[in-house]
Design an enzyme around this catalytic site. Structure first.
Site, PDB file in Angstrom:
ATOM      1  N   ASP A 158     -12.626  15.554  27.397  1.00 46.48           N
ATOM      2  CA  ASP A 158     -12.709  16.077  26.020  1.00 46.48           C
ATOM      3  C   ASP A 158     -13.425  15.152  25.031  1.00 46.48           C
ATOM      4  O   ASP A 158     -13.424  15.441  23.835  1.00 46.48           O
ATOM      5  CB  ASP A 158     -11.311  16.429  25.449  1.00 46.48           C
ATOM      6  N   LYS A 197     -18.616  15.099  26.976  1.00 45.02           N
ATOM      7  CA  LYS A 197     -19.667  14.869  27.981  1.00 45.02           C
ATOM      8  C   LYS A 197     -20.527  16.115  28.192  1.00 45.02           C
ATOM      9  O   LYS A 197     -21.756  16.035  28.233  1.00 45.02           O
ATOM     10  CB  LYS A 197     -19.033  14.465  29.329  1.00 45.02           C
ATOM     11  N   THR A 198     -19.866  17.252  28.356  1.00 49.04           N
ATOM     12  CA  THR A 198     -20.610  18.477  28.653  1.00 49.04           C
ATOM     13  C   THR A 198     -21.392  18.945  27.429  1.00 49.04           C
ATOM     14  O   THR A 198     -22.554  19.355  27.536  1.00 49.04           O
ATOM     15  CB  THR A 198     -19.644  19.562  29.162  1.00 49.04           C
ATOM     16  N   HIS A 214     -11.777  14.135  36.099  1.00 51.48           N
ATOM     17  CA  HIS A 214     -11.722  12.733  36.493  1.00 51.48           C
ATOM     18  C   HIS A 214     -11.825  12.565  38.020  1.00 51.48           C
ATOM     19  O   HIS A 214     -12.553  11.703  38.503  1.00 51.48           O
ATOM     20  CB  HIS A 214     -10.424  12.136  35.961  1.00 51.48           C
TER      21      HIS A 214
END
Ligand code: GDP
Ligand code: MG
Length: 389
Positions: free
Chosen positions: A21, A24-25, A84
């Site tokens: 959260d 990154k995306t 992760h």
């Protein structure tokens, strides 16, 4: 006919890392958006990156998305992973061979547990260069961001990363087209261009590519994808599949990258190879394709293994001879038995010399890195020191 990939700029593999959260995306999507406005990328929206179909092969599910883009001086393949566990698997096993990484840290939340774990992981798997994207700067108090930046420099220095550029960005606002934050993404890309050097590639070595995925393309045949570990491959070359069974030899009839044809795939490229006369069920994720005669499959090897501490996400108790975890080697996971030899037990935090006997033979060689996992946890990181039989 397909477009050809023209190699005009050095190619590098990078990726986003960091706590869930932290953005990154969103940042990955923003980079493609900002560069698509300059003709250096095709915009890949958030949903297309985050909803990559899971590839389930032989019991391991991996999720990894690749996007590509170009700056003025480089061509990049960029990976983003949702969870992760995907980082741990893909990075330690070398499925994602990163020449550098963008560590995404929310300026609002600061350093979080996975920020620490990914910094440690990056160091363990040999990612030499990091750039920090101090994200969500649009909503952060600048003084708080200063503090996060100071703490980051301490954390990174503790892992041997010095003079890491920290660029304040907002992936979200850049995606929305806000000029100030579009400029922040450009500054981040400049930092990556300048700070991550072009790696030395083993283009002259015999060809080797771990098999990541296998597909059937109607009317064309079997296509095998993966990141070329070393050497090069061209149409007409013969390759040998090694590991997880009998293997085969086949002639390469097509080489592509990101849907474009290539004259020659080289170490560091993400390639798709079309193989003549091979059935889809003959190829498996976890095999390697190699220059004929260069690789052999083995079940026993000696290794040096570091056992992660509980703080690093590892075990809280010792292991003994007879321990049977999963070994993640390149693109596969195989169960195996550990022999501690002289030692009675090995504690988390220790580095031990072991002999491993795998349940299945895979291509092995001294120097190859692997991850040791059990019950969804990465408990060790190792290196093959000798191949036994
Ligand atoms: P990931 O888990 O690291 O891939 O994070 P995501 O990209 O999925 O982002 C997590 C959440 O943070 C989403 O709700 C995003 O809209 C939000 N977010 C991402 N980047 C920014 C940013 O730069 N500013 C703000 N305010 N929110 C952001
Ligand atoms: Mg994500």
């Amino acid at each position: 006919p397909k477009q050809a990939y023209v190699r005009t700029k050095p190619h590098l593999n990078i990726g986003t890392m960091g706590h869930v959260d932290h953005g990154k995306t969103t940042l990955t999507a923003a980079i493609t958006k900002v560069l698509s406005d300059r003709g250096g990328a095709t915009y890949v929206p958030f949903d297309r990156i985050d909803r990559t179909p899971e590839e389930t092969a032989r019991g391991i599910t991996i999720t990894i998305s690749h996007v590509e883009y170009e700056t003025a001086t480089r061509h990049y393949a960029h990976v983003d992973m949702p969870g992760h566990a995907d980082y741990v698997k893909n990075m330690i096993t070398g499925a994602a061979q990163l020449d550098g990484a963008i560590l995404v840290v929310s300026a609002v939340d600061g350093i979080m547990p996975q920020t620490r774990e990914h910094a440690l992981l990056a160091r363990r798997v040999g990612v030499e260069h990091l750039v920090v994207a101090l994200n969500k700067a649009d909503g952060a108090d600048p003084e708080l961001a200063d503090l996060v930046e100071l703490e980051l420099h301490d954390l990174l220095a503790a892992h041997g990363y010095h003079d890491v550029p920290v660029v304040r960005v907002s992936g979200l606002r850049a995606l929305e087209g806000d000029p100030e934050w579009v400029a922040s993404i450009e500054a981040l890309l400049r930092a990556v261009d300048e700070h991550v050097p072009v790696p030395v590639r083993y283009v002259g070595a015999p060809f080797l590519m771990p098999v990541e995925n296998v597909l059937t393309v109607t009317g064309r045949g079997t296509v095998v994808t993966g990141a070329i570990e070393r050497g090069s491959v061209a149409v007409g070359d013969t390759v040998q599949a090694v590991g997880l069974g009998e293997g085969f030899t086949a002639v390469v009839t097509g080489v592509e990258t990101f849907g474009r044809t290539m004259e020659r795939g080289e170490a560091g490229d993400n390639a798709a190879l079309l193989l003549r006369g091979v059935r889809r069920d003959q190829v498996r994720r976890g095999q390697v394709l190699a220059a004929p005669g260069g690789q052999a499959a083995h079940r026993r090897f000696a290794a040096r293994v570091y056992l992660l501490t509980r703080e690093e996400g590892g075990r809280s108790t010792a292991v003994t001879t007879g321990y049977r975890p999963q070994f993640h080697l390149r693109t596969t996971a195989v169960s195996g038995r550990v022999d501690l030899r002289e030692e009675e037990l090995a504690l988390p935090g220790e580095t031990v010399e072991v002999v491993v006997e795998l349940g299945k033979a895979v291509a092995l060689e001294p120097g190859l890195g692997f991850a040791v996992r059990e019950g969804g946890l990465t408990v060790g990181a190792g290196t093959v020191t000798a191949v036994l039989d």
